[in-house]
Design a protein around this motif. Sequence first.
Motif, PDB file in Angstrom:
ATOM      1  N   THR A  45       0.821  -1.211   0.000  1.00 39.24           N
ATOM      2  CA  THR A  45       0.000   0.000   0.000  1.00 39.24           C
ATOM      3  C   THR A  45       0.856   1.261   0.000  1.00 39.24           C
ATOM      4  O   THR A  45       0.368   2.343  -0.327  1.00 39.24           O
ATOM      5  CB  THR A  45      -0.926   0.023   1.243  1.00 39.24           C
ATOM      6  OG1 THR A  45      -0.128  -0.128   2.415  1.00 39.24           O
ATOM      7  CG2 THR A  45      -1.944  -1.096   1.182  1.00 39.24           C
ATOM      8  N   LEU A  48      -2.926  -4.752   0.406  1.00 37.08           N
ATOM      9  CA  LEU A  48      -3.285  -4.073  -0.837  1.00 37.08           C
ATOM     10  C   LEU A  48      -4.435  -4.788  -1.530  1.00 37.08           C
ATOM     11  O   LEU A  48      -5.344  -4.146  -2.069  1.00 37.08           O
ATOM     12  CB  LEU A  48      -2.075  -3.997  -1.761  1.00 37.08           C
ATOM     13  CG  LEU A  48      -2.308  -3.300  -3.113  1.00 37.08           C
ATOM     14  CD1 LEU A  48      -2.763  -1.857  -2.914  1.00 37.08           C
ATOM     15  CD2 LEU A  48      -1.041  -3.344  -3.968  1.00 37.08           C
ATOM     16  N   HIS A 108      -7.551  -3.754   0.162  1.00 31.67           N
ATOM     17  CA  HIS A 108      -7.933  -2.398  -0.245  1.00 31.67           C
ATOM     18  C   HIS A 108      -8.597  -2.408  -1.618  1.00 31.67           C
ATOM     19  O   HIS A 108      -9.599  -1.724  -1.848  1.00 31.67           O
ATOM     20  CB  HIS A 108      -6.693  -1.499  -0.286  1.00 31.67           C
ATOM     21  CG  HIS A 108      -6.204  -1.099   1.066  1.00 31.67           C
ATOM     22  ND1 HIS A 108      -5.480   0.053   1.292  1.00 31.67           N
ATOM     23  CD2 HIS A 108      -6.320  -1.683   2.288  1.00 31.67           C
ATOM     24  CE1 HIS A 108      -5.185   0.160   2.570  1.00 31.67           C
ATOM     25  NE2 HIS A 108      -5.674  -0.896   3.190  1.00 31.67           N
ATOM     26  N   TYR A 116      -2.173   5.533  -5.014  1.00 36.41           N
ATOM     27  CA  TYR A 116      -1.172   4.593  -4.502  1.00 36.41           C
ATOM     28  C   TYR A 116       0.091   4.588  -5.374  1.00 36.41           C
ATOM     29  O   TYR A 116       1.073   3.957  -5.017  1.00 36.41           O
ATOM     30  CB  TYR A 116      -1.745   3.168  -4.453  1.00 36.41           C
ATOM     31  CG  TYR A 116      -2.810   2.946  -3.412  1.00 36.41           C
ATOM     32  CD1 TYR A 116      -2.546   2.237  -2.253  1.00 36.41           C
ATOM     33  CD2 TYR A 116      -4.105   3.438  -3.584  1.00 36.41           C
ATOM     34  CE1 TYR A 116      -3.522   2.010  -1.297  1.00 36.41           C
ATOM     35  CE2 TYR A 116      -5.091   3.225  -2.643  1.00 36.41           C
ATOM     36  CZ  TYR A 116      -4.798   2.513  -1.502  1.00 36.41           C
ATOM     37  OH  TYR A 116      -5.778   2.298  -0.560  1.00 36.41           O
TER      38      TYR A 116
END
Length: 450
Positions: A56, A93, A96, A117
């Motif tokens: 991330t 990640l 997310h 990102y």
Amino acid sequence: MTGMRFDEKSFVVELEDKRKYDFLKRVETYDANIASAMRIAGYKRINQTERTVAFTFGEVTFSRSRWRKGNKTRCPVDEWLGLKKYMRFSPELVCHIAKMATAMSYRQVCHFVKEFYRLEITKDTVLKAVKQAGELLSEKEKFRFWLEEEPTKKINPKILYIEGDGVMVKSSDSARDDKRNVDLTHFLVHTGSKKITKNRYVLENKHEIIHTNYDKAKEGLLDYLYNHYDFTDETTLVTNSDNGKGYTKKVFQEIKKALGIKRHEHFWDPYHLHEKVKIFFKKYPVVLKELAFEAINSHKRELMKTVLDTVESLIADGDDEEYYNYFNFRRKILNNFKYTKPAKLRNLSSKGIGVMESQHRKITYRMKHRGMYWSLKGAYTMSRLIILDRINLVDDLFFGNWRKEYEYYQNQRLSVGYLREAKEQTIFKSRKIFQRAGKFTSLDRQKFKY
């Protein structure tokens, strides 16, 4: 004296570089600290290899040690980071990305990740993240009776509200050419509404069940009610639906009998009822529509019959189609008129009744229109993810304690009778699995014998 404007983007990039540097230092420290423990365990260091993974905080290439004991090879740093073989994206990640997919299309997720990102991903990466979430949902469903250390403290409601409705989304499943749509069965359970601001209310003890299979959704609803609620003779069951197939009073009556509830009040959903009345009376004088609503609000069946008789007199002779529509509307409105009785005439509050349409929106805004098509499995996964995201439980799906327990359960090769090579010592305690009508069967997890 004026200087150059503060460059916030450059500042953020500098912070990212610092985070990457700190991350590499932590990896190096962990790799050095774990070495002694690996040697004690009988492992021998083979070499040092590099690996590139997107986190991330950016894409990072790091070096870590590989260890071998006999035919078994391990990378402690990879295990510490939660990275499996060939993984290019960190678990955080992936989580997310799955969250973002519940609010926007896959291509929009790619744009968002690139913008905020600073990572390049494709829509296939987003699809893989959603599929991984689907696999976790499947595992959690199989493991649902093992999730809680202690039996849940049951709720004893004075009034229990249940609403049900279907959500139709377009299907792209080639194996279902005869059926172009997927019907998502959606049930909502709560115990009333609570005022939090002047014009805002929230549902108390809200729980949603959604599935592409109607029978499984209904079974999930009953399981949830049995395991989380205690009912008494004072409990009132309030149900609300559009009276469509699968959501009639008869269906809720079966639930009432299964739960042992004595009083049941069923409502024809006001939103759907008013829509039907407005559409039907559109071609007739406005006064008839107003009288129809008056009949509903005051619950006067005879007035409704008079209005419908007046409509019949206005239909031209020989207009079979109009008469057919009139006959169907008359039959449905009169047969179900008792369910149109307002809540205030039943000594109930209208707050918390007829909220299903607003609960649908989070599903329909994401999954309908804009040319979207879904496979059966994809529709189920996305609808479940959307609901989990709204109650902040996607993190638990990816990183919850249940995963460690499920991994142990999965590795033991559970079979009927005694488990071969079962662990004698385990941190996981024996459980009780709750079943229908409050009955349960004990399960000894040391021997896995029912």
